[in-house]
Design a protein around this motif. Structure first.
Motif, short mmCIF file in Angstrom:
data_model
loop_
_atom_site.label_atom_id
_atom_site.label_comp_id
_atom_site.label_asym_id
_atom_site.label_seq_id
_atom_site.Cartn_x
_atom_site.Cartn_y
_atom_site.Cartn_z
N ASP A 5 0.83 -1.21 0.00
CA ASP A 5 0.00 0.00 0.00
C ASP A 5 0.86 1.25 0.00
O ASP A 5 0.57 2.24 -0.70
CB ASP A 5 -0.91 0.02 1.24
CG ASP A 5 -1.98 -1.07 1.15
OD1 ASP A 5 -2.21 -1.57 0.03
OD2 ASP A 5 -2.56 -1.42 2.20
N SER A 6 1.94 1.23 0.77
CA SER A 6 2.83 2.40 0.83
C SER A 6 3.49 2.65 -0.52
O SER A 6 3.60 3.79 -0.97
CB SER A 6 3.91 2.16 1.90
OG SER A 6 4.82 3.24 1.93
N SER A 8 2.32 1.75 -3.42
CA SER A 8 1.28 2.22 -4.35
C SER A 8 1.00 3.70 -4.16
O SER A 8 0.88 4.46 -5.12
CB SER A 8 0.01 1.41 -4.14
OG SER A 8 -1.03 1.89 -4.98
N GLN A 9 0.92 4.12 -2.89
CA GLN A 9 0.68 5.53 -2.62
C GLN A 9 1.84 6.39 -3.08
O GLN A 9 1.66 7.51 -3.58
CB GLN A 9 0.44 5.74 -1.12
CG GLN A 9 -0.88 5.16 -0.62
CD GLN A 9 -1.05 5.34 0.88
OE1 GLN A 9 -0.19 5.88 1.53
NE2 GLN A 9 -2.17 4.86 1.39
N SER A 10 3.06 5.88 -2.94
CA SER A 10 4.24 6.63 -3.37
C SER A 10 4.23 6.83 -4.88
O SER A 10 4.53 7.92 -5.38
CB SER A 10 5.51 5.88 -2.95
OG SER A 10 6.66 6.55 -3.44
N VAL A 11 3.88 5.77 -5.62
CA VAL A 11 3.80 5.87 -7.08
C VAL A 11 2.72 6.86 -7.49
O VAL A 11 2.90 7.69 -8.37
CB VAL A 11 3.54 4.49 -7.71
CG1 VAL A 11 3.23 4.63 -9.19
CG2 VAL A 11 4.74 3.58 -7.50
N GLN A 12 1.56 6.77 -6.82
CA GLN A 12 0.46 7.69 -7.13
C GLN A 12 0.87 9.13 -6.87
O GLN A 12 0.56 10.03 -7.64
CB GLN A 12 -0.78 7.32 -6.32
CG GLN A 12 -1.43 6.02 -6.75
CD GLN A 12 -2.63 5.68 -5.89
OE1 GLN A 12 -3.02 6.45 -5.02
NE2 GLN A 12 -3.22 4.52 -6.14
N THR A 13 1.57 9.35 -5.76
CA THR A 13 2.01 10.71 -5.43
C THR A 13 2.99 11.22 -6.48
O THR A 13 2.92 12.38 -6.91
CB THR A 13 2.69 10.73 -4.04
OG1 THR A 13 1.75 10.28 -3.07
CG2 THR A 13 3.15 12.13 -3.69
N MET A 14 3.91 10.35 -6.91
CA MET A 14 4.89 10.76 -7.91
C MET A 14 4.21 11.16 -9.21
O MET A 14 4.50 12.21 -9.80
CB MET A 14 5.87 9.61 -8.18
CG MET A 14 6.93 9.94 -9.22
SD MET A 14 7.99 8.53 -9.62
CE MET A 14 6.80 7.45 -10.44
N TYR A 15 3.27 10.34 -9.66
CA TYR A 15 2.57 10.67 -10.90
C TYR A 15 1.69 11.91 -10.74
O TYR A 15 1.56 12.72 -11.66
CB TYR A 15 1.73 9.48 -11.37
CG TYR A 15 2.52 8.47 -12.15
CD1 TYR A 15 2.87 8.72 -13.47
CD2 TYR A 15 2.92 7.27 -11.59
CE1 TYR A 15 3.62 7.80 -14.20
CE2 TYR A 15 3.67 6.34 -12.30
CZ TYR A 15 4.01 6.62 -13.62
OH TYR A 15 4.74 5.71 -14.34
N ALA A 16 1.08 12.07 -9.58
CA ALA A 16 0.24 13.24 -9.35
C ALA A 16 1.06 14.52 -9.44
O ALA A 16 0.64 15.51 -10.05
CB ALA A 16 -0.45 13.15 -7.98
N GLU A 17 2.26 14.49 -8.84
CA GLU A 17 3.14 15.66 -8.91
C GLU A 17 3.59 15.92 -10.34
O GLU A 17 3.64 17.07 -10.78
CB GLU A 17 4.35 15.45 -8.00
CG GLU A 17 4.01 15.47 -6.52
CD GLU A 17 5.22 15.16 -5.66
OE1 GLU A 17 6.29 14.84 -6.23
OE2 GLU A 17 5.10 15.24 -4.42
N ARG A 18 3.91 14.87 -11.05
CA ARG A 18 4.36 15.04 -12.44
C ARG A 18 3.24 15.60 -13.31
O ARG A 18 3.45 16.52 -14.08
CB ARG A 18 4.83 13.69 -12.99
CG ARG A 18 5.21 13.77 -14.47
CD ARG A 18 5.73 12.47 -14.99
NE ARG A 18 6.02 12.54 -16.41
CZ ARG A 18 6.50 11.53 -17.12
NH1 ARG A 18 6.75 10.39 -16.54
NH2 ARG A 18 6.75 11.67 -18.41
#
Length: 199
Positions: A5-6, A8-18
């Protein structure tokens, strides 16, 4: 499960920022290009008005019956401006004849800038960065303003564009004395290659 889960959240955060950065850059460039289009339209309207006035002045000269090349024939909407002026009557106007002289040089300058008016901002910035020289955002912005004053780009737009280039791997980024430095690692690619740079 917690690690998954962590991650997955990290990947989502990275893409959201990009995506947020790319979206900001996209909107800023749209705004900039819209302003450029408006300026070009205003300039075109001024040139057409000047052409009408100059044609009338030319027709008023002794021995001049018609312009040597009737280029304005396709512009049917503007033909009455020529027809309403008798060839033997001087055309009154507040403009001195000397004002027509600097026009060609300004027109040439505008023509030479036509390519940069529509060129992608990231392409212009990348071309101004010598390989191996770390540059601050304000330095890149100063170079861009000097080389392409017609673009009128803000420091924030330049920063967003540099960050986008970093994400695409076109340039490198480092921190020196607490300031972000951007470095081109290799010569700028051709226009075609830069324009097709993957997002």
């Amino acid at each position: 499960m917690n690690n998954a889960d962590s991650a997955s959240q990290s990947v989502q955060t990275m893409y959201a920022e990009r995506f947020a950065t790319d979206l900001t850059d996209n909107r800023a460039e749209q705004k900039e290009l819209t302003a450029q289009i408006e300026r070009l339209r205003a300039r075109l309207a001024q040139l057409r008005a000047d052409e009408t006035w100059l044609t009338g002045m030319q027709a008023a000269l002794p021995g001049e019956t018609a312009p040597p090349r009737p280029r304005r024939a396709p512009r049917t909407g503007e033909k009455p401006a020529e027809d309403d002026t008798p060839s033997g009557t001087p055309v009154p106007g507040p403009r001195p004849a000397g004002r027509a002289k600097p026009r060609p040089s300004r027109a040439k300058a505008g023509g030479s800038r036509a390519a940069t008016a529509t060129a992608p901002l990231h392409q212009l910035i990348r071309a101004l960065m010598p390989p191996g020289e770390p540059r601050l955002v304000r330095e890149v912005h100063a170079d861009l303003t000097e080389a392409h004053p017609e673009r009128g780009t803000s420091v924030q737009v330049v920063r967003n564009t540099l960050e986008t280039l970093v994400k695409r791997g076109a340039i490198g980024k480092g921190i020196q004395k607490g300031a972000a430095m951007y470095t081109a690692t290799e010569p700028a690619p051709s226009e075609g290659g830069t324009a097709r740079m993957p997002g």
